[in-house]
Design a protein around this motif. Structure first.
Motif: not given
Ligand SMILES: Nc1ncnc2c1ncn2[C@@H]1O[C@H](COP(=O)(O)OP(=O)(O)O)[C@@H](O)[C@H]1O
Ligand SMILES: [Mg+2]
Lengths: 264, 242, 249
Positions: A165-185
Motif C-alpha cells: 500500500p505504501f509503494g508510491a511513498l517516500d521513505q519518511q512518509t512510509r515510516l509514519l504511515m507504518g505507525d498509523e497502520l500499527l495504531r489501526l491494528w
C-alpha cells in the motif's frame, strides 16, 4: 500452541497456476496459519506471486489446488469480514473523498447517522480531514492510497489484506504511515496481512514475516519478531531490528538475484 | 484459420442480408447481389462510366490535397498555440455537427456549377477532422520530449524531424484516414447537386429516373472503393501506431 | 465564463459584424447572401407565423428518435461486441469503415422497406449514428480499470450494482464522446436525407425554398439548422464538462 485453535485463516497446500497457452505456475504450494489478531507480513522478489496469494486468500480467484478457510469456513468467493487495499490506485475518481469512504457503508444500508460518525472517524484517522470534499484527481498518489485504506477500515473488517500500500511513498512518509497502520491494528484488533517489498517495513511492523522464494512463490523462511504490541517506528534504532532485517535479507538475497535473472 | 472463417462469415452475412432485403423490397428498390455484380462488372467495362469516375477522382484529388495540406497546417498552428487551440476546438466540433449538405445553395452561388463547387464540398467535409486530429496530436506531445531535446542539445530542425514528427505522425495519419473518406463523401454529395458529371451525379440521376439497376451497381462500386481505400489506410494507420 | 469562452464569443460577434458590413455595403450581393440581421429577422418572422412548426416537429421527431435508438442499440451492441473477442475481431473492419459509406444513398431502399413516412429518415439517422456509439461503448468498457472491478467484488456488489456504480461511471468519458458524435451523425443524416429526397422537415424546407427562389426563407432555415447544431453540441459539451470536470487527472 495448537495451530488450529487460534487460526483466523488457513491455507493448506495452496497453489495457483494461470492457465493459457504457456501456463504460469505463480504460487505455492503454500501452507500458512494466520493467527487471530496477528500482524503478518510477506516479503519476496517482484513477480514471485505475492499478489496472487492475496487474490486467492480474499476469494477473488480460486486456487488451482489446496484449501483455504477463513474463520473456520472454506473460502468460496469473497467472504464477509475481509477488507483489501490493492496495489494499484482503486479510489473511485467520480466520487469525493467522503463519498469514496462512505461507499461500502451506503451499500450495506447502514443508518445515515452511523455512516456519518464512522466516515468522519476514518477520514480523521487517515489525516484526510481537509480533503473530505476533494476528488481523487486533486490528491497525490499517497493520499489516494489513504482514501482506499479509509474506505476499507470504515467497514471494520476482521481480516485486512494490504498489497504494497505504501509503494508510491517516500521513505519518511512510509515510516509514519507504518505507525498509523500499527495504531489501526491495535485499535481494531483485526488480523493484518501486509504485502511489501520493503524489508524494514516488514521488520518493524510485523509479529511474523514470511519470506517468499522467486516464482513459483513458496515460503522459504518464517521470521518471528518479539516486538511489544505498542511498538512504533522508533524501533528501527534498536539493535534487534538490525538483526531481523539482516536475517530477512539473508533469506531473500539469493531469491532476489534469481528474480533479476542472475544465478544465485 | 478462424479469422478467415469469421471474415467470410461477415461477408456471407452481408450478402444474406442484401438478398433478404431484395426478396422483401423487390426490384423496384434494389437489385440482388448476383445481378448487381454482373451489372457493375459491365459498367466497369464501359468508357462513359470511366469518364464519370475520372471526373469524380480528379475533383477528389484536388479536394484531398487541400483538406490535407490546409488541415494539417491549421492543426499544427492551433496545436502549437495553446490558447488559439482551446478557443478553436469547440467551434470546429460545432462546425462538424452542421449538416453541410444544406450549404449547397450557398456553394452553388459562390462557386457556380462545376468542379470548384465539388472540390469545395469535399473540403468542407474532409478538412475539419484533419484539423482536429492534428491539433490534439500536437497538444498531447509529452513535455518531457521537448525537455529531452534541450538536454540533448538538438537543433530546432533535429527536434522537429527526430522527436516531434514521429510523435504526432500516427495521429495525423488517423486524421487523414477519416479526412480521406469524408472528402470523398463530400465530393459525391457535391456531384449530386452541383454537377452533371461524376459518380454522385450517376447515383442521383439513377434515383430520380428510377433506374434501380444502375443506381445499385454504382453505389456498390462507390462503397467498395471507399471501404477498400479505408482498409488500406487503416493498415497504414495500425503500422504507424505500432 | 472562461477567457477562451469570451474570445470565442468575440470572434463569432466580429465575424457576424463583418458579414453584416459586407452585405450592407453590397460587396456581397444580396442574391448570394442576405445580411445576418435579416436572417434573424426572417427566422423570427417564420417562427411567429408558425408556418414551419410542422417541419420543425417532423425533424425533431426524426432526429430525436434516431438519436435515442442509436444510443440504445449502440450501447447494447457495443457491450455484446466488447464481451466477445472473436466477434470483435470479426466486426472491427466493418466498424472502422462504416463512416466511409454514404448512408443517405440508401434512402430509396429504406422507403421501399418502411414506406413513405418519417421511418426511413429515422432509419438513415440510426444507420449513421449507431456505429459511433458502438465504438464509444467498446472503448469505454475497455477503459474500466480492472482494479475497480476487483474492488467491487471485495464490496460484494451484485452484477447490477457493479454495472451501475462502477462500470458506467468508469466508461462515462468515452460514452460522452459517443453521445456527441452520435447526435452529430443523426442530425446530419436526417437533414441530408430530408434535403435530398423527402417531402417534409427542415432539410426539405431549405431545398424547397431554394428551388422556389425564396432566398430569405432559405437563409432563415439555414440559420435555424446552425443554431440547433451549435446549441445541442454546446449543451452536451457543457453537461459533459459539469459531470467530468472534477475527475480530470
Ligand atoms: N492474470 C495473469 N495471467 C498470467 N500470468 C499472471 C497473471 N497475473 C500474474 N501473473 C504472473 O504470475 C506471477 C506472479 O504475479 P504476482 O502475484 O502479481 O507477483 P507479485 O505481486 O509478487 O509481484 C508473475 O510472473 C506474473 O507475471
Ligand atoms: Mg504484486
Amino acid at each position: 500452541m495448537t495451530a488450529e485453535a487460534g487460526a483466523h485463516a488457513t491455507l493448506r497446500a495452496v497453489t495457483r497456476t494461470y492457465p493459457g497457452a504457456r501456463p504460469v505456475h505463480a504460487l505455492g504450494p503454500i501452507d500458512l496459519d494466520l493467527m487471530r489478531g496477528e500482524f503478518f507480513s510477506v516479503v519476496g522478489p517482484s513477480g514471485c506471486g505475492k499478489s496472487t496469494l492475496l487474490d486467492v486468500l480474499a476469494g477473488l480467484s480460486e486456487p488451482t489446488s489446496g484449501e483455504i478457510t477463513f474463520e473456520g469456513k472454506p473460502v468460496r468467493g469473497v467472504p464477509d469480514g475481509i477488507g483489501v487495499v490493492f496495489q494499484e490506485d482503486a479510489s473511485f475518481p467520480w466520487l469525493s473523498v467522503r463519498d469514496n469512504v462512505a461507499f461500502g457503508l451506503r451499500r450495506m444500508g447502514t443508518d445515515p447517522a452511523e455512516i456519518t460518525r464512522r466516515v468522519d472517524y476514518a477520514i480523521g484517522f487517515m489525516g484526510l480531514k481537509d480533503f473530505a470534499h476533494s476528488y481523487p484527481a486533486q490528491l497525490s498518489g499517497g493520499m489516494r492510497q489513504r482514501v482506499c485504506i479509509a474506505r476499507t477500515l470504515v467497514l471494520q473488517p476482521r481480516l485486512i489484506l494490504l498489497d504494497e500500500p505504501f509503494g508510491a511513498l517516500d521513505q519518511q512518509t512510509r515510516l509514519l504511515m507504518g505507525d498509523e497502520l500499527l495504531r489501526l491494528w491495535r485499535e481494531t484488533s483485526a488480523t493484518v496481512l501486509l504485502i511489501t517489498h520493503a524489508l524494514d517495513e516488514a521488520a518493524m511492523l510485523s509479529d511474523r514475516v514470511g519470506v517468499m522464494s522467486a516464482r513459483p512463490g513458496v515460503f522459504i523462511d518464517l521470521v518471528q519478531t518479539n516486538w511489544p504490541r505498542d511498538r512504533d517506528s522508533r524501533i528501527v534504532a534498536e539493535a534487534e531490528f538490525g538483526a531481523v532485517t539482516g536475517r530477512l535479507w539473508g533469506s531473500l538475497r539469493a531469491e532476489s538475484m534469481k528474480a533479476i535473472g542472475r544465478a544465485g | 484459420m478462424t479469422r478467415l472463417f469469421d471474415s467470410l462469415a461477415i461477408v456471407a452475412g452481408i450478402l444474406l442480408l442484401w438478398t433478404g432485403v431484395f426478396e422483401y423490397a423487390g426490384d423496384s428498390a434494389i437489385t440482388g447481389p448476383l445481378q448487381t455484380f454482373r451489372f457493375a462488372a459491365n459498367l466497369l467495362g464501359r468508357a462513359d462510366f470511366w469518364q464519370h469516375a475520372q471526373a469524380t477522382l480528379s475533383a477528389f484529388g484536388y479536394a484531398l490535397a487541400i483538406s490535407a495540406v490546409a488541415g494539417i497546417a491549421l492543426g499544427l498552428i492551433l496545436g502549437l498555440h495553446r490558447f488559439s487551440g482551446d478557443v478553436a476546438e469547440p467551434m470546429l466540433a460545432s462546425l462538424y455537427t452542421i449538416p453541410k449538405v444544406t450549404l449547397y445553395p450557398l456553394m452553388l452561388l459562390v462557386f457556380g456549377l462545376g468542379v470548384s463547387a465539388k472540390v469545395a464540398f469535399g473540403v468542407i467535409h474532409g478538412m475539419i477532422p484533419v484539423i482536429l486530429f492534428t491539433l490534439s496530436a500536437v497538444k498531447n506531445i509529452p513535455q518531457v520530449l521537448l525537455r529531452t531535446a534541450k538536454a540533448l542539445h538538438l537543433t530546432p530542425m533535429q527536434t522537429a524531424t527526430h522527436l516531434l514528427a514521429p510523435a504526432v505522425l500516427p495521429e495525423i495519419i488517423s486524421g487523414l484516414r477519416i479526412g480521406f473518406a469524408l472528402t470523398f463523401l463530400g465530393v459525391l454529395i457535391g456531384e449530386m447537386f452541383a454537377s452533371q458529371r461524376g459518380l454522385g451525379f450517376l447515383i442521383i440521376n439513377g434515383i430520380n429516373s428510377h433506374d434501380v439497376k444502375r443506381t445499385t451497381a454504382v453505389i456498390l462500386i462507390v462503397i467498395t472503393a471507399s471501404v477498400a481505400a479505408n482498409g488500406a489506410l487503416l493498415a497504414l494507420d495500425r503500422r504507424a501506431h505500432h | 465564463m472562461t477567457r477562451e469562452g469570451w474570445t470565442r464569443l468575440g470572434l463569432v460577434a466580429a465575424g457576424i459584424a463583418a458579414l453584416e458590413a459586407l452585405c450592407r455595403t453590397k460587396v456581397i450581393k444580396p442574391l448570394t447572401l442576405v445580411p445576418p440581421s435579416r436572417m434573424v429577422h426572417d427566422l423570427a418572422g417564420l417562427l411567429i407565423a408558425g408556418d414551419i412548426f410542422d417541419d420543425i416537429g417532423q425533424t425533431a421527431i426524426e432526429v430525436g428518435g434516431a438519436f435515442f435508438l442509436a444510443i440504445v442499440l449502440g450501447v447494447l451492441m457495443g457491450a455484446a461486441i466488447q464481451a466477445t473477442p472473436r466477434l470483435r475481431r470479426a466486426v472491427a473492419p466493418v466498424l472502422a469503415s462504416w463512416y466511409a459509406v454514404p448512408s443517405f444513398v440508401f434512402y430509396p431502399l429504406l422507403v421501399a422497406l418502411f414506406g413513405l413516412s418519417t421511418s426511413p429518415l429515422i432509419a438513415i439517422g440510426v444507420l449513421s449514428a449507431t456505429p459511433a456509439m458502438v465504438v464509444a461503448t467498446i472503448g469505454g468498457l475497455d477503459r474500466v480499470p480492472r482494479v475497480l472491478l476487483r474492488a467491487a467484488r471485495i464490496h460484494r456488489l451484485t452484477a447490477a450494482q457493479t454495472l451501475w456504480l462502477i462500470t458506467l461511471p468508469s466508461a462515462l468519458p468515452s460514452l460522452f464522446t459517443g453521445l456527441k458524435l452520435s447526435f452529430a451523425y443523426a442530425f446530419i443524416g436526417v437533414i441530408a436525407g430530408e434535403f435530398i429526397l423527402s417531402g417534409g422537415g427542415i432539410g426539405y424546407g431549405i431545398a424547397y425554398a431554394y428551388e422556389s427562389f425564396e432566398t430569405p426563407k432559405m437563409y432563415a432555415l439555414m440559420l435555424l439548422v446552425l443554431i440547433v447544431a451549435v446549441g445541442v453540441n454546446g449543451a452536451l459539451h457543457a453537461w459533459e464538462g459539469r459531470l467530468l470536470q472534477r475527475r480530470q487527472r
